[in-house]
Design a protein around this motif. Sequence first.
Motif, mmCIF file in Angstrom:
data_model
loop_
_atom_site.group_PDB
_atom_site.id
_atom_site.type_symbol
_atom_site.label_atom_id
_atom_site.label_comp_id
_atom_site.label_asym_id
_atom_site.label_seq_id
_atom_site.Cartn_x
_atom_site.Cartn_y
_atom_site.Cartn_z
ATOM 1 N N LEU A 100 0.878 -1.166 0.000
ATOM 2 C CA LEU A 100 0.000 0.000 0.000
ATOM 3 C C LEU A 100 0.919 1.219 0.000
ATOM 4 N N ALA A 101 1.366 1.600 -1.186
ATOM 5 C CA ALA A 101 2.416 2.624 -1.300
ATOM 6 C C ALA A 101 1.962 3.991 -0.814
ATOM 7 N N TRP A 102 0.666 4.224 -0.764
ATOM 8 C CA TRP A 102 0.126 5.515 -0.341
ATOM 9 C C TRP A 102 -0.001 5.641 1.173
ATOM 10 N N ALA A 103 0.109 4.533 1.886
ATOM 11 C CA ALA A 103 -0.171 4.521 3.327
ATOM 12 C C ALA A 103 1.017 5.024 4.140
ATOM 13 N N ARG A 104 0.703 5.719 5.237
ATOM 14 C CA ARG A 104 1.701 6.227 6.168
ATOM 15 C C ARG A 104 1.497 5.578 7.541
ATOM 16 N N PRO A 105 2.419 5.786 8.488
ATOM 17 C CA PRO A 105 2.443 4.944 9.694
ATOM 18 C C PRO A 105 1.244 5.042 10.636
ATOM 19 N N ASP A 106 0.588 6.193 10.730
ATOM 20 C CA ASP A 106 -0.440 6.369 11.757
ATOM 21 C C ASP A 106 -1.774 5.783 11.298
ATOM 22 N N SER A 107 -2.355 4.918 12.116
ATOM 23 C CA SER A 107 -3.663 4.363 11.767
ATOM 24 C C SER A 107 -4.368 3.834 13.011
ATOM 25 N N LYS A 108 -5.657 3.630 12.865
ATOM 26 C CA LYS A 108 -6.490 3.161 13.971
ATOM 27 C C LYS A 108 -7.612 2.308 13.404
ATOM 28 N N SER A 109 -8.000 1.283 14.140
ATOM 29 C CA SER A 109 -9.128 0.453 13.708
ATOM 30 C C SER A 109 -10.103 0.264 14.854
ATOM 31 N N GLN A 110 -11.346 0.006 14.494
ATOM 32 C CA GLN A 110 -12.393 -0.229 15.485
ATOM 33 C C GLN A 110 -13.368 -1.246 14.902
#
Length: 233
Positions: free
Chosen positions: A152-162
Amino acid sequence: MKKLTYFTSEFVSPGHPDKVSDQISDAVLDACLADDPNSRVACEVFCTTGQVVVGGEITTTTYIDIQDIVRRKIDEIGYREGMGFDSNCGVLNAIHSQSPDIAMGVDIGGAGDQGIMFGGAVKETPELMPLAIVLAREILVRLTKMTRSKELAWARPDSKSQVTLAYDENGKVDHVDTVVVSVQHNPDVTQEQIREEVIEKVIKPVLESYNLDPAQVKKFHINPTGRFVIGGP
């Protein structure tokens, strides 16, 4: 009509500000214990734009390079220039020795002023954790791997899931009601691409691995605010 009960759990990625702080404090502890197994480390970390503050009380016989530890960890997490936070940030070292009054209760082998933590296990998953938190975690494990591998070349480190699960009157999972994923991204990708790839490449494989039908999910909320370019601390 079925009577359903809903249960929600949340998980954050290594690039989330809370996790950045946790990983830095863990790295400080690891560095102390590597040379001095008897180290006592109470290390707190605060991250904000362009700045990391490392503070607390440490008793150890070894030398640790706080600047190097912080910058290496930020690089490992995946932050680079242009993301709003990277290893060129300022690092303030506010560590000092332990209070002698507290040390008195620890030097003789006691537990100092610490409390007692407790928890429980459930049979819902092989991990003995509630299914909702396991799913939220596994979604971010998969997302983080794909971010770091550049799949996922567009993705950066910060993320959250619920993840929200619906349970029937017997306490069994009826279906996955809602999945929320917010993922930091570069400014060039479209929201349509983010939504499609997160659902198809990240969420669905995780649900299927736990024998859950993605088609039964009532709602997917992918980057619900519509934009998440500047993230992290």
